[in-house]
Design a protein around this motif. Structure first.
Motif, short mmCIF file in Angstrom:
data_model
loop_
_atom_site.label_atom_id
_atom_site.label_comp_id
_atom_site.label_asym_id
_atom_site.label_seq_id
_atom_site.Cartn_x
_atom_site.Cartn_y
_atom_site.Cartn_z
N ALA A 97 5.35 -2.89 -13.74
CA ALA A 97 4.78 -3.35 -12.47
C ALA A 97 3.70 -2.14 -11.93
CB ALA A 97 5.88 -3.37 -11.47
N SER A 98 3.82 -0.99 -12.29
CA SER A 98 3.20 0.04 -11.78
C SER A 98 1.70 0.15 -12.50
CB SER A 98 3.91 1.52 -12.11
OG SER A 98 2.75 2.60 -11.79
N ALA B 111 -2.25 2.00 -16.34
CA ALA B 111 -3.70 2.52 -16.70
C ALA B 111 -3.54 3.73 -18.02
CB ALA B 111 -4.23 3.43 -15.51
N GLN B 112 -2.38 4.38 -17.83
CA GLN B 112 -2.13 5.50 -18.79
C GLN B 112 -1.94 4.99 -19.86
OE1 GLN B 112 0.69 8.42 -17.24
NE2 GLN B 112 0.00 7.67 -15.13
N ILE C 99 10.99 -4.71 -20.65
CA ILE C 99 10.97 -5.09 -19.30
C ILE C 99 11.01 -3.78 -18.53
CG2 ILE C 99 11.95 -6.33 -17.07
CD1 ILE C 99 12.70 -8.34 -19.14
N GLY C 100 9.95 -3.33 -17.63
CA GLY C 100 9.71 -2.34 -17.06
C GLY C 100 9.50 -1.00 -17.96
N ASN D 296 0.85 -1.25 -0.13
CA ASN D 296 -0.01 -0.10 0.04
C ASN D 296 0.78 1.22 -0.01
OD1 ASN D 296 0.88 -0.45 2.60
ND2 ASN D 296 -0.81 0.64 3.59
N LEU D 297 2.31 1.24 -0.10
CA LEU D 297 3.23 2.41 0.10
C LEU D 297 3.99 2.32 -1.22
CD1 LEU D 297 4.41 2.16 3.83
CD2 LEU D 297 2.69 3.64 2.94
N ALA D 298 4.33 3.52 -1.64
CA ALA D 298 5.24 3.70 -2.67
C ALA D 298 6.23 4.78 -2.55
CB ALA D 298 4.49 4.07 -4.02
#
Ligand SMILES: [Zn+2]
Length: 286
Positions: free
Chosen positions: A138-139, A144-145, A115-116, A71-73
């Protein structure tokens, strides 16, 4: 007042040679911002991190390593979006440069895996140049963008330590400024090698610790919550060989400013520019 938080920390062995014999190089690194974010809400991280160097192979890495709960970034989502927007022009230039190198070495365009892949800048350039290109990121907010950029069918959401799909299906695999973030660089490269065909090309680019050593604590890439591993030419070469690759050549990614690019070329010609970034091309042994 900003609340503070204690992160779990895990002791790790050298990611290149597996030794646990390391000497501390820098203590109590807090970086530019020793903070994590619950969405846009900042939390100070208690304590600083230590940078160590392996006595056996010279690899530099953070130990013990902080582990971020899901839950943290390290960045708030708004900052991540702003970063990708601000650096897109430079990354598109770097992608053009790298893809031209890959095309020259392979003698053709083929299937490429990024990758990434971030905001998909390299994927967009590759598709325009005639590659069949896919990526993994991974983000969730970045994926979504990608929908808005028309790339959604080319990108899967997931982590690089376990890629889906068949072995040996790509002609080229790219990891640009990704490996230093990963928890297990050898496992990530092992997966990259698995999906690369024999004779195919892997391009990896990381911050160059040979440059960072000169700057010590002032090196802007010394960000221990995000960058866990700090490769120099010798240690990156050794890890590539360990996972079954044969290093072929080094490459750089050009800066956006033409004046800076000219200055770097001039200094490099006299051996005065060690390079703040480190790129290596390698091939999978046949
Ligand atoms: Zn080592």
């Amino acid at each position: 007042m900003i609340r503070s938080i204690a992160l779990p920390r895990v002791w790790v062995a050298c990611p290149v040679c597996g030794s646990d014999d390391a000497v501390t190089v820098l203590r109590e690194i807090v970086g530019d911002a020793h903070r994590v974010y619950a969405r846009e809400c900042p939390l100070d991280v208690q304590g600083g991190e230590a940078l160590v160097r392996c006595r056996c192979c010279g690899m530099a890495y953070i130990n013990p390593q902080p582990r971020l709960p899901a839950n943290l970034a390290s960045y708030p989502p708004s900052e991540e979006t702003a970063y990708f927007a601000a650096t897109r022009q430079e990354r598109v230039g770097g992608a053009e440069h790298l893809l031209a190198l890959l095309e020259q070495r392979l003698g053709s365009r083929g299937r490429l895996f990024d990758i990434g892949c971030g905001d998909g800048a390299l994927l967009s350039v590759a598709l325009e140049r005639g590659w069949q290109a896919d990526g993994i990121e991974a983000s969730a907010s970045l994926v979504a963008q990608l929908d808005a950029n028309g790339l959604v069918e080319h990108v899967q959401l997931g982590r690089a330590e376990a890629l889906a799909g068949d072995d040996a299906r790509y002609d080229a695999v790219v990891l640009l400024n990704v490996l230093e973030h990963t928890l297990e660089p050898a496992a990530v490269l092992g997966e990259a090698v698995r999906v690369l065909r024999p004779g195919g090309l892997l391009a990896v680019h990381v911050p160059n610790y040979a440059w960072g050593r000169l700057w010590g604590r002032r090196w802007h890439q010394l960000q221990p919550l995000e960058h866990k591993h700090y490769f120099a030419p010798r240690t990156l070469h050794r890890l590539l060989v360990r996972v079954g690759l044969m290093p072929l050549a080094r490459f750089g990614l050009p800066p956006a400013s033409p004046a800076r690019a000219r200055l770097q070329r001039f200094l490099a010609a006299f051996g005065l520019w060690p390079g703040s970034g480190l790129g290596m091309l390698a091939t999978r042994r046949r």
